[in-house]
Design an enzyme around this catalytic site. Structure first.
Site, PDB file in Angstrom:
ATOM      1  N   ASN A 170      -1.579  -4.191  11.929  1.00  0.00           N
ATOM      2  CA  ASN A 170      -2.483  -5.040  11.155  1.00  0.00           C
ATOM      3  C   ASN A 170      -3.904  -4.501  11.187  1.00  0.00           C
ATOM      4  O   ASN A 170      -4.367  -3.971  12.197  1.00  0.00           O
ATOM      5  CB  ASN A 170      -2.463  -6.472  11.702  1.00  0.00           C
ATOM      6  CG  ASN A 170      -1.095  -7.109  11.554  1.00  0.00           C
ATOM      7  OD1 ASN A 170      -0.274  -6.615  10.788  1.00  0.00           O
ATOM      8  ND2 ASN A 170      -0.851  -8.174  12.287  1.00  0.00           N
ATOM      9  N   HIS A 193      -2.856   1.420  11.967  1.00  0.00           N
ATOM     10  CA  HIS A 193      -3.144   1.531  10.529  1.00  0.00           C
ATOM     11  C   HIS A 193      -4.606   1.246  10.215  1.00  0.00           C
ATOM     12  O   HIS A 193      -4.942   0.933   9.076  1.00  0.00           O
ATOM     13  CB  HIS A 193      -2.229   0.608   9.724  1.00  0.00           C
ATOM     14  CG  HIS A 193      -0.790   1.062   9.705  1.00  0.00           C
ATOM     15  ND1 HIS A 193       0.257   0.263   9.300  1.00  0.00           N
ATOM     16  CD2 HIS A 193      -0.235   2.259  10.037  1.00  0.00           C
ATOM     17  CE1 HIS A 193       1.401   0.942   9.402  1.00  0.00           C
ATOM     18  NE2 HIS A 193       1.127   2.146   9.851  1.00  0.00           N
ATOM     19  N   CYS A 214     -23.571   6.346   4.402  1.00  0.00           N
ATOM     20  CA  CYS A 214     -23.025   6.415   5.763  1.00  0.00           C
ATOM     21  C   CYS A 214     -24.190   6.364   6.749  1.00  0.00           C
ATOM     22  O   CYS A 214     -25.141   7.150   6.614  1.00  0.00           O
ATOM     23  CB  CYS A 214     -22.242   7.725   5.910  1.00  0.00           C
ATOM     24  SG  CYS A 214     -21.799   8.104   7.616  1.00  0.00           S
TER      25      CYS A 214
HETATM   26  C1  BJW Z   1       6.873 -13.723   9.931  1.00  0.00           C
HETATM   27  C2  BJW Z   1       6.127 -14.810   9.572  1.00  0.00           C
HETATM   28  C3  BJW Z   1       5.840 -15.689  10.601  1.00  0.00           C
HETATM   29  C4  BJW Z   1       6.395 -13.711   7.789  1.00  0.00           C
HETATM   30  N1  BJW Z   1       6.284 -15.450  11.813  1.00  0.00           N
HETATM   31  N2  BJW Z   1       7.340 -13.425  11.103  1.00  0.00           N
HETATM   32  C5  BJW Z   1      11.050   8.137   3.298  1.00  0.00           C
HETATM   33  C6  BJW Z   1      11.697   7.868   4.502  1.00  0.00           C
HETATM   34  C7  BJW Z   1      10.957   7.613   5.674  1.00  0.00           C
HETATM   35  C8  BJW Z   1       9.580   7.647   5.653  1.00  0.00           C
HETATM   36  C9  BJW Z   1       8.949   7.926   4.446  1.00  0.00           C
HETATM   37  C10 BJW Z   1       9.673   8.173   3.297  1.00  0.00           C
HETATM   38  N3  BJW Z   1       8.786   8.394   2.278  1.00  0.00           N
HETATM   39  C11 BJW Z   1       7.539   8.305   2.778  1.00  0.00           C
HETATM   40  C12 BJW Z   1       7.616   8.004   4.098  1.00  0.00           C
HETATM   41  C13 BJW Z   1       6.481   7.794   5.032  1.00  0.00           C
HETATM   42  C14 BJW Z   1       5.722   6.506   4.738  1.00  0.00           C
HETATM   43  C15 BJW Z   1       6.712   5.344   4.690  1.00  0.00           C
HETATM   44  O1  BJW Z   1       7.104   4.800   5.703  1.00  0.00           O
HETATM   45  N4  BJW Z   1       7.111   4.924   3.505  1.00  0.00           N
HETATM   46  C16 BJW Z   1       8.094   3.838   3.403  1.00  0.00           C
HETATM   47  C17 BJW Z   1       7.755   3.001   2.197  1.00  0.00           C
HETATM   48  C18 BJW Z   1       9.492   4.416   3.388  1.00  0.00           C
HETATM   49  N5  BJW Z   1       4.764   6.330   5.827  1.00  0.00           N
HETATM   50  C19 BJW Z   1       3.573   6.882   5.811  1.00  0.00           C
HETATM   51  O2  BJW Z   1       3.166   7.516   4.843  1.00  0.00           O
HETATM   52  C20 BJW Z   1       2.740   6.734   7.060  1.00  0.00           C
HETATM   53  N6  BJW Z   1       2.272   7.997   7.476  1.00  0.00           N
HETATM   54  C21 BJW Z   1       3.121   8.958   7.879  1.00  0.00           C
HETATM   55  O3  BJW Z   1       4.342   8.807   7.885  1.00  0.00           O
HETATM   56  O4  BJW Z   1       2.497  10.097   8.313  1.00  0.00           O
HETATM   57  C22 BJW Z   1       3.325  11.215   8.700  1.00  0.00           C
HETATM   58  C23 BJW Z   1       3.833  11.128  10.105  1.00  0.00           C
HETATM   59  C24 BJW Z   1       4.831  12.000  10.493  1.00  0.00           C
HETATM   60  C25 BJW Z   1       5.326  11.957  11.794  1.00  0.00           C
HETATM   61  C26 BJW Z   1       4.812  11.051  12.723  1.00  0.00           C
HETATM   62  C27 BJW Z   1       3.820  10.223  12.330  1.00  0.00           C
HETATM   63  C28 BJW Z   1       3.339  10.254  11.032  1.00  0.00           C
HETATM   64  C29 BJW Z   1       1.529   5.847   6.803  1.00  0.00           C
HETATM   65  C30 BJW Z   1       1.918   4.432   6.522  1.00  0.00           C
HETATM   66  C31 BJW Z   1       0.683   3.622   6.175  1.00  0.00           C
HETATM   67  C32 BJW Z   1       1.011   2.156   5.869  1.00  0.00           C
HETATM   68  N7  BJW Z   1      -0.150   1.518   5.356  1.00  0.00           N
HETATM   69  C33 BJW Z   1      -0.104   0.089   5.075  1.00  0.00           C
HETATM   70  C34 BJW Z   1      -1.461  -0.322   4.459  1.00  0.00           C
HETATM   71  C35 BJW Z   1      -2.527  -0.368   5.575  1.00  0.00           C
HETATM   72  C36 BJW Z   1      -3.836  -0.862   5.060  1.00  0.00           C
HETATM   73  C37 BJW Z   1      -3.737  -2.261   4.490  1.00  0.00           C
HETATM   74  O5  BJW Z   1      -3.541  -3.242   5.240  1.00  0.00           O
HETATM   75  O6  BJW Z   1      -3.869  -2.369   3.270  1.00  0.00           O
HETATM   76  O7  BJW Z   1       0.151  -0.653   6.255  1.00  0.00           O
HETATM   77  S1  BJW Z   1       1.256  -0.382   3.992  1.00  0.00           S
HETATM   78  C38 BJW Z   1       1.547  -1.932   4.785  1.00  0.00           C
HETATM   79  O8  BJW Z   1       2.870  -1.925   5.389  1.00  0.00           O
HETATM   80  C39 BJW Z   1       0.541  -2.014   5.957  1.00  0.00           C
HETATM   81  C40 BJW Z   1       1.382  -2.593   7.044  1.00  0.00           C
HETATM   82  O9  BJW Z   1       0.793  -2.316   8.296  1.00  0.00           O
HETATM   83  C41 BJW Z   1       2.730  -1.949   6.826  1.00  0.00           C
HETATM   84  C42 BJW Z   1       3.869  -2.687   7.441  1.00  0.00           C
HETATM   85  O10 BJW Z   1       4.012  -3.961   6.891  1.00  0.00           O
HETATM   86  P1  BJW Z   1       4.453  -5.188   7.808  1.00  0.00           P
HETATM   87  O11 BJW Z   1       3.394  -5.495   8.776  1.00  0.00           O
HETATM   88  O12 BJW Z   1       5.805  -4.945   8.343  1.00  0.00           O
HETATM   89  O13 BJW Z   1       4.447  -6.381   6.728  1.00  0.00           O
HETATM   90  P2  BJW Z   1       5.644  -6.872   5.769  1.00  0.00           P
HETATM   91  O14 BJW Z   1       5.025  -7.744   4.744  1.00  0.00           O
HETATM   92  O15 BJW Z   1       6.461  -5.749   5.305  1.00  0.00           O
HETATM   93  O16 BJW Z   1       6.577  -7.739   6.715  1.00  0.00           O
HETATM   94  C43 BJW Z   1       6.158  -8.961   7.289  1.00  0.00           C
HETATM   95  C44 BJW Z   1       7.302  -9.517   8.146  1.00  0.00           C
HETATM   96  O17 BJW Z   1       6.825 -10.674   8.791  1.00  0.00           O
HETATM   97  C45 BJW Z   1       8.542  -9.923   7.338  1.00  0.00           C
HETATM   98  O18 BJW Z   1       9.706  -9.412   7.977  1.00  0.00           O
HETATM   99  C46 BJW Z   1       8.536 -11.454   7.400  1.00  0.00           C
HETATM  100  O19 BJW Z   1       9.840 -12.030   7.461  1.00  0.00           O
HETATM  101  C47 BJW Z   1       7.798 -11.697   8.689  1.00  0.00           C
HETATM  102  N8  BJW Z   1       7.063 -12.967   8.723  1.00  0.00           N
HETATM  103  N9  BJW Z   1       5.869 -14.734   8.183  1.00  0.00           N
HETATM  104  C48 BJW Z   1       7.014 -14.323  12.058  1.00  0.00           C
HETATM  105  N10 BJW Z   1       5.117 -16.831  10.347  1.00  0.00           N
END
Ligand code: BJW
Length: 239
Positions: free
Chosen positions: A92, A109, A136
């Site tokens: 987050n 993130h 900046c």
């Molecule tokens: C409740 C609730 C309640 C509701 N109580 N629960 C193909 C295969 C594999 C990987 C890739 C691929 N193609 C590309 C990739 C890599 C890519 C990726 O993963 N893409 C996917 C779409 C497949 N990743 C990246 O590019 C990352 N970088 C990277 O991989 O670099 C290379 C590397 C290589 C080796 C090692 C390390 C790195 C970067 C990812 C950046 C994500 N950025 C964001 C935006 C951040 C800024 C912003 O906030 O705007 O991050 S996207 C967005 O998703 C944000 C979040 O942090 C992230 C995750 O979302 P989250 O938190 O899980 O939210 P939701 O909405 O998905 O889920 C909420 C959950 O809560 C749900 O399950 C609900 O049920 C639950 N919930 N209410 C408890 N009350």
């Protein structure tokens, strides 16, 4: 327990949902309101920086109007009282863990209340708008962007996260869909390295089957219960 166990906790948007912050992938979430390619990629920012700055300016303003909930408070209590190592790795960009009092927090993130200079790479605490292109404070260039990690960018402090996962006895994932890597892979890493893994989420996530234990319900209820269980299990010689 003969020695204090080490805990790594991964949190996602679901933990802040009860504070009034939109999640990404739930019905009505941020990705239904905006195209992810437009607002959460470096290419989208290059195409239309004002659109992206406004998106994050609005979220930066909104986060300053909400408060931590019972789940953030419970993790802050665990951070204060747990005798072993503990790391809260949050995806987050809000500051609700810190405002609840947690100290051992890592924002993989990035953070809404921070600006990153694309020129000199300095990070500055920031609670105002960026759309008007302020200079900046370090180098004077008008090159500030939201200090968040977009798709295709490297998350922060991966070495520190993997080091903590290597030593973890317990890995918990709270309020995340497990749709985004590398965070979605932490459960498998932790499990292979011998940690007990637990998921606390509103519903079963796509990756629930990777966890030893999966509990469903709102974070504001599940997390305080889980923290009470952990703290009740501490033996007197560890306290
Ligand atoms: C409740 C609730 C309640 C509701 N109580 N629960 C193909 C295969 C594999 C990987 C890739 C691929 N193609 C590309 C990739 C890599 C890519 C990726 O993963 N893409 C996917 C779409 C497949 N990743 C990246 O590019 C990352 N970088 C990277 O991989 O670099 C290379 C590397 C290589 C080796 C090692 C390390 C790195 C970067 C990812 C950046 C994500 N950025 C964001 C935006 C951040 C800024 C912003 O906030 O705007 O991050 S996207 C967005 O998703 C944000 C979040 O942090 C992230 C995750 O979302 P989250 O938190 O899980 O939210 P939701 O909405 O998905 O889920 C909420 C959950 O809560 C749900 O399950 C609900 O049920 C639950 N919930 N209410 C408890 N009350």
């Amino acid at each position: 327990m003969s020695k204090a166990e080490n805990i790594v906790i991964l949190t996602g948007a679901g933990i802040s949902a009860e504070s009034g912050i939109d999640t990404f992938r739930d019905s009505g979430g941020l990705w239904e309101q905006h195209r992810v390619e437009d607002v959460a990629t470096p290419e989208g920012f290059a195409r239309d920086p004002d659109l992206v700055q406004r998106f994050y300016d609005a979220r930066r303003a909104a986060v300053q109007t909400v408060d931590p909930n019972a789940a953030h408070e419970a993790l802050a209590r665990l951070d204060r009282e747990w005798p072993g190592e503990l790391l809260i790795v949050t995806q987050n960009v809000d500051d609700l863990h810190e405002r609840a009092g947690a100290k051992r927090v890592l924002h993989m993130h990035g953070e809404l209340l921070s600006a990153l200079c694309a020129r000199c790479e300095a990070r500055h605490r920031w609670n105002e708008k960026l759309v008007d292109r302020p200079p900046c404070p370090g180098c004077g260039e008008t090159a500030l962007r939201p200090d968040v990690v977009w798709f295709g960018e490297m998350p922060y402090e991966m070495d520190r996260i993997y080091a903590a996962l290597r030593d973890a006895d317990i890995f918990a994932s709270i309020g995340t869909s497990g749709a985004v890597y590398p965070a979605a892979g932490f459960v498998r890493d932790a499990r292979e390295l011998g940690a007990h893994t637990v998921e606390l989420n509103l519903e079963r996530s796509g990756g629930s089957h990777w966890f030893d234990e999966a509990r469903q319900g709102p974070a504001g209820q599940l997390v305080p219960e889980w923290v009470d269980e952990l703290l009740a299990g501490i033996s007197p010689d560890q306290a």
